[in-house]
Scaffold this motif. Sequence first.
Motif, PDB file in Angstrom:
ATOM      1  N   MET A   1      49.818   2.659  49.421  1.00 13.46           N
ATOM      2  CA  MET A   1      49.105   3.384  50.912  1.00 13.46           C
ATOM      3  C   MET A   1      48.373   2.529  51.695  1.00 13.46           C
ATOM      4  N   ARG A   2      48.685   2.879  52.946  1.00 13.48           N
ATOM      5  CA  ARG A   2      47.990   2.133  54.067  1.00 13.48           C
ATOM      6  C   ARG A   2      46.705   2.638  54.218  1.00 13.48           C
ATOM      7  N   TYR A   3      45.987   1.451  54.489  1.00 15.62           N
ATOM      8  CA  TYR A   3      44.455   1.706  54.845  1.00 15.62           C
ATOM      9  C   TYR A   3      44.019   0.643  56.148  1.00 15.62           C
ATOM     10  N   ALA A   4      42.693   1.370  56.721  1.00 18.32           N
ATOM     11  CA  ALA A   4      42.290   0.567  57.780  1.00 18.32           C
ATOM     12  C   ALA A   4      40.904   0.347  57.468  1.00 18.32           C
ATOM     13  N   LEU A   5      40.479  -0.864  57.652  1.00 17.18           N
ATOM     14  CA  LEU A   5      39.020  -1.131  57.387  1.00 17.18           C
ATOM     15  C   LEU A   5      38.357  -2.041  58.638  1.00 17.18           C
ATOM     16  N   VAL A   6      37.320  -1.387  59.074  1.00 17.30           N
ATOM     17  CA  VAL A   6      36.706  -2.160  60.236  1.00 17.30           C
ATOM     18  C   VAL A   6      35.293  -2.605  59.678  1.00 17.30           C
TER      19      VAL A   6
ATOM     20  N   LEU B   1      44.750  -2.701  74.087  1.00 19.55           N
ATOM     21  CA  LEU B   1      44.945  -3.697  73.119  1.00 19.55           C
ATOM     22  C   LEU B   1      46.397  -3.714  72.452  1.00 19.55           C
ATOM     23  N   GLY B   2      47.207  -2.706  72.566  1.00 22.04           N
ATOM     24  CA  GLY B   2      48.467  -2.811  72.514  1.00 22.04           C
ATOM     25  C   GLY B   2      48.995  -2.344  70.919  1.00 22.04           C
ATOM     26  N   THR B   3      50.250  -2.486  70.588  1.00 19.20           N
ATOM     27  CA  THR B   3      50.356  -1.849  69.288  1.00 19.20           C
ATOM     28  C   THR B   3      50.110  -2.611  68.200  1.00 19.20           C
ATOM     29  N   GLU B   4      49.297  -3.800  68.468  1.00 16.08           N
ATOM     30  CA  GLU B   4      48.731  -4.651  67.359  1.00 16.08           C
ATOM     31  C   GLU B   4      47.748  -3.618  66.314  1.00 16.08           C
ATOM     32  N   LEU B   5      47.216  -2.521  67.072  1.00 13.87           N
ATOM     33  CA  LEU B   5      46.369  -1.326  66.267  1.00 13.87           C
ATOM     34  C   LEU B   5      47.212  -0.095  66.054  1.00 13.87           C
ATOM     35  N   SER B   6      47.074   0.209  64.834  1.00 16.28           N
ATOM     36  CA  SER B   6      47.811   1.412  64.319  1.00 16.28           C
ATOM     37  C   SER B   6      47.051   2.659  64.686  1.00 16.28           C
ATOM     38  N   PRO B   7      47.795   3.548  64.677  1.00 18.13           N
ATOM     39  CA  PRO B   7      46.757   4.835  65.007  1.00 18.13           C
ATOM     40  C   PRO B   7      45.517   5.195  64.011  1.00 18.13           C
ATOM     41  N   LEU B   8      46.113   4.460  62.567  1.00 17.90           N
ATOM     42  CA  LEU B   8      45.124   4.736  61.677  1.00 17.90           C
ATOM     43  C   LEU B   8      43.827   3.769  61.850  1.00 17.90           C
ATOM     44  N   ALA B   9      44.145   2.732  62.219  1.00 20.49           N
ATOM     45  CA  ALA B   9      43.209   1.610  62.807  1.00 20.49           C
ATOM     46  C   ALA B   9      42.200   2.136  63.898  1.00 20.49           C
ATOM     47  N   ILE B  10      42.807   2.668  64.895  1.00 20.24           N
ATOM     48  CA  ILE B  10      42.250   3.251  66.026  1.00 20.24           C
ATOM     49  C   ILE B  10      41.118   4.425  65.512  1.00 20.24           C
ATOM     50  N   ARG B  11      41.798   5.068  64.614  1.00 14.50           N
ATOM     51  CA  ARG B  11      40.840   6.438  64.137  1.00 14.50           C
ATOM     52  C   ARG B  11      39.567   5.770  63.229  1.00 14.50           C
ATOM     53  N   ALA B  12      39.907   4.635  62.373  1.00 16.23           N
ATOM     54  CA  ALA B  12      38.447   4.024  62.121  1.00 16.23           C
ATOM     55  C   ALA B  12      37.853   3.399  62.845  1.00 16.23           C
ATOM     56  N   LEU B  13      38.322   2.674  64.130  1.00 17.74           N
ATOM     57  CA  LEU B  13      37.405   2.408  65.137  1.00 17.74           C
ATOM     58  C   LEU B  13      36.576   3.326  65.584  1.00 17.74           C
ATOM     59  N   LEU B  14      37.173   4.437  66.071  1.00 18.15           N
ATOM     60  CA  LEU B  14      36.359   5.549  66.522  1.00 18.15           C
ATOM     61  C   LEU B  14      35.426   5.891  65.646  1.00 18.15           C
ATOM     62  N   ILE B  15      35.511   5.913  64.572  1.00 18.27           N
ATOM     63  CA  ILE B  15      34.551   6.661  63.647  1.00 18.27           C
ATOM     64  C   ILE B  15      33.425   5.356  63.249  1.00 18.27           C
ATOM     65  N   HIS B  16      33.831   4.328  63.262  1.00 18.99           N
ATOM     66  CA  HIS B  16      32.973   2.992  63.288  1.00 18.99           C
ATOM     67  C   HIS B  16      31.886   2.979  64.390  1.00 18.99           C
ATOM     68  N   GLY B  17      32.450   3.177  65.634  1.00 16.33           N
ATOM     69  CA  GLY B  17      31.654   3.197  66.675  1.00 16.33           C
ATOM     70  C   GLY B  17      30.792   4.151  66.994  1.00 16.33           C
ATOM     71  N   ALA B  18      30.851   5.264  66.286  1.00 13.62           N
ATOM     72  CA  ALA B  18      29.996   6.548  66.526  1.00 13.62           C
ATOM     73  C   ALA B  18      28.854   6.251  66.116  1.00 13.62           C
ATOM     74  N   ASP B  19      27.830   6.783  66.994  1.00 16.75           N
ATOM     75  CA  ASP B  19      26.317   6.913  66.847  1.00 16.75           C
ATOM     76  C   ASP B  19      25.742   8.064  66.244  1.00 16.75           C
TER      77      ASP B  19
ATOM     78  N   ALA C   1      30.541  -1.141  57.841  1.00 19.95           N
ATOM     79  CA  ALA C   1      31.767  -0.976  57.345  1.00 19.95           C
ATOM     80  C   ALA C   1      32.503   0.368  57.162  1.00 19.95           C
ATOM     81  N   THR C   2      33.697   0.518  57.665  1.00 17.25           N
ATOM     82  CA  THR C   2      34.279   1.919  57.683  1.00 17.25           C
ATOM     83  C   THR C   2      35.656   1.665  57.159  1.00 17.25           C
ATOM     84  N   PHE C   3      35.924   2.588  56.107  1.00 12.66           N
ATOM     85  CA  PHE C   3      37.277   2.563  55.537  1.00 12.66           C
ATOM     86  C   PHE C   3      37.953   3.937  56.028  1.00 12.66           C
ATOM     87  N   CYS C   4      39.314   3.752  56.232  1.00 10.47           N
ATOM     88  CA  CYS C   4      39.861   5.130  56.659  1.00 10.47           C
ATOM     89  C   CYS C   4      41.420   4.926  56.043  1.00 10.47           C
ATOM     90  N   PHE C   5      41.770   6.146  55.539  1.00  7.88           N
ATOM     91  CA  PHE C   5      43.221   6.239  54.965  1.00  7.88           C
ATOM     92  C   PHE C   5      43.721   7.461  55.203  1.00  7.88           C
TER      93      PHE C   5
END
Length: 737
Positions: A695-700, A513-531, A593-597
């Motif tokens: 502060m930067r945050y990522a929310l999924v 998906l390219g650089t539109e997703l920051s490392p912080l957003a990708i971290r939030a996505l991994l946690i969000h998608g965990a079962d 919802a998953t918040f990550c910062f």
Amino acid sequence: MATNYLIGRGELLVDSKEPPAMKPSKANPYTVDEARSRLSPQLESAIAEISESEIAPDDVYVAKFALHPSYVAKSYFPSVLFQAAGLEPVGSRGRRIYPEKHTGKDSDGKEFGTSEIFVAGRLEAFQALHDLMVAPSELPDRYSQIREIEEITSFQPKEKVKAGNGSGPKATYELVVHLPSFSLAPNNRLAFLEYARDLGFEVREDLSFEVQGLWFLPAVGPSERLNEIAAFSTVRVVRPMPLLSVQPAPRTMTGEQPITLPVGQVQSTAPRVAILDGGLPAEHAIGTWVDLYREMDPTAKSSPGYEQHGLAVASAFLFGGIRPGASPAIPPSNISVFRVLDGSTASDDSFELYRTLGHVEEVLLTKSFEFINLSLGPALPIEDDEVHAWTALIDDLLSDGATLMTVAVGNNGRLDHASGNARVQVPGDCVNALAVGASDRADDDWARADYSAIGPGRAPGVVKPDLLAHGGSSEDPFYVIGQGEVPYISGVTGTSLSAPLALRHAVSIRALLGTELSPLAIRALLIHGADQKKLDRREVGWGRIPMLYDQIVTSGDGIARVVYQGVVNPGKYIRAQIPTPRGGLDGKVRFHATFCFASAVDTHSPDVYTRAGLEIVYRPDTDKFTKEAKTAKSAPFFSSAAFATEDELRSDNGKWETVLKGSKNTIGSSATNPVFDIHYVAREEGGASKAKEPMRYALVITVEAKKHINLHTEILDAYPNLLVAIEPDINIEIDSA
């Protein structure tokens, strides 16, 4: 069915918001006069004890001020009291206490958690405070916070010495020293080094680390003089030096099988990835994908065992778990390999733990890599009352959120659980890194691998491990490339493999998906998608990541997943809309919802470790109010029970977690304009902060509504000039590694 990727630019649905009305002041358990009467004899005893038993640089001593449990929130930190008295807080830790009085119902005789503050000052300042407390005149207003203190005691040398197996005339120790301000204790460092040498300790200042007010020093010295070195007033901890935990992953009885590797292919050449480990053997088959190979200490010899470990870790990132008889997956990117472990590590060098940390620091300081894996660390389960140098340094260097670092939690999960010996190992307690444990199987019938370390982490940071990924077992080994120019695979196990596998998912998402997703957003996505599979969170954290990483970034019918990447200023309030179709939602609806910062940290205060926190309120409909209310009705969303015990909940610990994850089932007609109201709270050393940096945050957010088959498209249509679909940068075949 069309493949629906993520919806981006959710931050454009965020607006600033006026702060709510302030709550009335709280009831105080003690009056000022009651506090004076209670505490003056305690302070008198503490002064007598520290002046008789401690060696003090610049006549500076350290005493302990335990807060009453009603005042552990950052807004009640007694900074005005300390400033008025000429005293300086230099750290804190959590402890349990039975308060003499309490304001809560049915609280008498109960034990509560509180914060014990280490306070430095000259003896004359402590004495002056005591004299004020016993004087017949009224205490000046600037000292009124004295009623927030439950107990004052000395900090005895025997409290500072941690139990362990260090003994004899040449045992190795970690010495941790408080660093008061230079104006208060200008000779603190030099005086300590001279004092330690006089006691027969060899202190390696050249290998030391200073992180947020603590000085970590390795030393060799006589065990019979530990209490004497702990008598130096600013010493905080004396503990045995732990060993490095880097045992090569045990081989299973699977034998070696030849394999054909893909020819020089990667999903993307853009991601910058570093593997920090034992290097690579002279002969290996992955050279095509190694952009850079660097030995951090070129003068040291290699260690064959560590090289094999490094090769296994690199293979896990490049190819995932290779399935026998199947073609290996295409690597997500090339890698840079740094040999931070070498022959000196294997030779039982007393100071190698600190040398290795120095190598890790050197790589992190370059800021050259957005993705890093670390599958090594001290063989030391985490402690609740102290932060180790490895955790402190790594958290500090990752506090800007610009790097996603995966860390293996350790293979000590078979040890005794009740004693804490099976808890995640340092630096798996980092709040700014992704701590990864291991599942026993790659399929859906997985559980925690029995060797994988367990939680909880320290609060804040209580949900550890963050995630699980496949790490292998005797029934389902993790296959990696073995040593030699002709590639073959063999089955191994360990969290050393699950950590780079999780990083592989992260970099695969970036490649797709390219650089539109920051490392912080990708971290939030991994946690969000965990079962989590309803398993114990202490064992699996937020759950196991999917084996197919496309499940994290795509959604099916009736599902839309939106990513927010924004900033919020300290003390400010913002409102984030949860997107819905133009006509609203019909039928049963589920929000995830998953918040990550990332957060700056106070290393010397593990009980108030993170400096940033989010207060988040879910409001199903901003147009619905209760009678006479000034804000819209709220509803539960994030379960505080995931983060804290009962008294930690009362002390607001949950909001200081760097990850929040929750879900809500509702009816579409009850969520016509749903929002999250978000307040960024900043603190420093447990009290209010003057920080002004945003502060930067990522929310999924995932919205599920089965009656809306085309929900993804409906939401995009509802916000035509705001939300956009994040389309793949490349066309690749998704693998199951």
